[in-house]
Design an enzyme around this catalytic site. Structure first.
Site, PDB file in Angstrom:
ATOM      1  N   HIS A  92       0.594   4.767   1.375  1.00 25.98           N
ATOM      2  CA  HIS A  92       0.420   6.217   2.102  1.00 25.98           C
ATOM      3  C   HIS A  92       1.108   7.335   2.368  1.00 25.98           C
ATOM      4  O   HIS A  92       2.112   7.545   2.600  1.00 25.98           O
ATOM      5  CB  HIS A  92       0.103   5.586   3.659  1.00 25.98           C
ATOM      6  N   ASP A 103      -2.287   0.279   8.171  1.00 23.63           N
ATOM      7  CA  ASP A 103      -0.935   1.437   8.013  1.00 23.63           C
ATOM      8  C   ASP A 103       0.537   1.510   8.544  1.00 23.63           C
ATOM      9  O   ASP A 103       0.676   2.009   8.558  1.00 23.63           O
ATOM     10  CB  ASP A 103      -1.569   3.080   7.480  1.00 23.63           C
ATOM     11  N   ASN A 160       0.978  -1.088   0.003  1.00 25.42           N
ATOM     12  CA  ASN A 160      -0.226   0.052  -0.129  1.00 25.42           C
ATOM     13  C   ASN A 160       1.337   0.992  -0.165  1.00 25.42           C
ATOM     14  O   ASN A 160       2.465   1.592   0.492  1.00 25.42           O
ATOM     15  CB  ASN A 160      -0.604  -0.077   1.133  1.00 25.42           C
ATOM     16  N   SER A 196       4.779   6.851   1.770  1.00 25.98           N
ATOM     17  CA  SER A 196       5.116   5.404   2.627  1.00 25.98           C
ATOM     18  C   SER A 196       4.486   4.660   1.986  1.00 25.98           C
ATOM     19  O   SER A 196       3.579   4.829   1.359  1.00 25.98           O
ATOM     20  CB  SER A 196       4.785   5.064   4.170  1.00 25.98           C
TER      21      SER A 196
HETATM   22  C1  GRF Z   1      -2.565   9.971  -3.078  1.00 27.05           C
HETATM   23  O1  GRF Z   1      -2.691  10.529  -2.404  1.00 27.05           O
HETATM   24  C2  GRF Z   1      -2.556   8.364  -2.119  1.00 27.05           C
HETATM   25  O2  GRF Z   1      -1.238   8.446  -1.494  1.00 27.05           O
HETATM   26  C3  GRF Z   1      -3.370   8.251  -1.791  1.00 27.05           C
HETATM   27  O3  GRF Z   1      -4.363   8.068  -2.941  1.00 27.05           O
HETATM   28  C4  GRF Z   1      -4.265   9.615  -3.044  1.00 27.05           C
HETATM   29  C5  GRF Z   1      -4.624   9.316  -4.080  1.00 27.05           C
HETATM   30  O4  GRF Z   1      -4.224   8.175  -5.439  1.00 27.05           O
HETATM   31  N1  GRF Z   1      -3.566   6.637  -0.795  1.00 27.05           N
HETATM   32  P1  GRF Z   1      -4.710   8.069  -7.262  1.00 27.05           P
HETATM   33  O5  GRF Z   1      -3.897   9.270  -7.560  1.00 27.05           O
HETATM   34  O6  GRF Z   1      -5.924   7.307  -6.636  1.00 27.05           O
HETATM   35  O7  GRF Z   1      -3.027   7.537  -6.856  1.00 27.05           O
END
Ligand code: GRF
Length: 197
Positions: free
Chosen positions: A108, A144, A106, A135
């Site tokens: 985060h 997380d 994942n 991370s």
């Molecule tokens: C990002 O900030 C990611 O870290 C969090 O979701 C946000 C959007 O991610 N988990 P994405 O553009 O859908 O990949």
């Protein structure tokens, strides 16, 4: 290695992951799934030739086990070696996690163990942190909290808004996650440390 990716929204991290898995890369994206049938990332995955599916969590009205029973079916059908959560915004039960523990990643948007959960950029700004980042970690039943496989660090600027910090972090997420996945697919779990380019 066969990689399944779960998203909930635009899927910008998923796009970078799929784009990275070409040529002599040890992995290939075999499926992209979402808990939201309207997730913008589904069309992006399809445009890149990756099969997609959606299981609408709203159709299971809080019955997490029933949602996950539906979610896991197309994932298992794709026979993935690795499961990547990328902007996936549903909390998964320990039962689900244990099906993939040790091969589920994942990303985060904080420097874990700081700021697990939501609103990470606002919390870093309010704490007056000089640095923030993202991370990539192995997913364990605790939210997380799994072993960290990589981090990317960015500066927090004095007048940053949460959106400005989020945008700066996202650029690094897009560098970090593909690098961590490449190494992970090769069996290398040495933590990756990136600083803003
Ligand atoms: C990002 O900030 C990611 O870290 C969090 O979701 C946000 C959007 O991610 N988990 P994405 O553009 O859908 O990949």
């Amino acid at each position: 290695k066969r990689v399944a990716i779960l998203i909930s929204g635009g899927g910008s991290n998923m796009v970078k992951l799929v784009e990275s898995m070409t040529g002599d890369h040890p992995a290939r994206a075999v499926i992209v799934g979402s808990n939201d049938p309207h997730a913008g990332g589904l069309a992006k995955a399809a445009a890149m030739g990756v099969p997609t599916f959606a299981v609408d969590h709203r159709a299971y009205k809080g019955d997490r086990a029933a949602f996950e029973a539906a979610l896991i079916e197309p994932i298992l059908a794709a026979q993935p070696d690795i499961l990547c959560l990328a902007g996936f915004m549903r909390i998964l039960t320990p039962d689900f996690v244990q099906r993939f523990e040790g091969r589920m990643l994942n990303i985060h948007p904080s420097l874990l163990p700081k700021y697990p959960g939501l609103h990470t950029h606002q919390r870093a700004i309010e704490a007056g942190d000089a640095e923030a980042g993202a991370s990539v970690h192995l997913v364990t039943p605790e939210l997380d909290a799994g072993p960290i496989l990589g981090q990317a660090v960015v500066p927090v600027l004095p007048d940053d808004t949460p959106d400005q910090l989020a945008a700066r972090v996202l650029v690094q997420e897009h560098r970090l996650y593909p690098e961590v996945l490449r190494r992970f697919a090769l069996g290398d779990q040495t933590p990756v440390s990136l600083t803003a380019a």
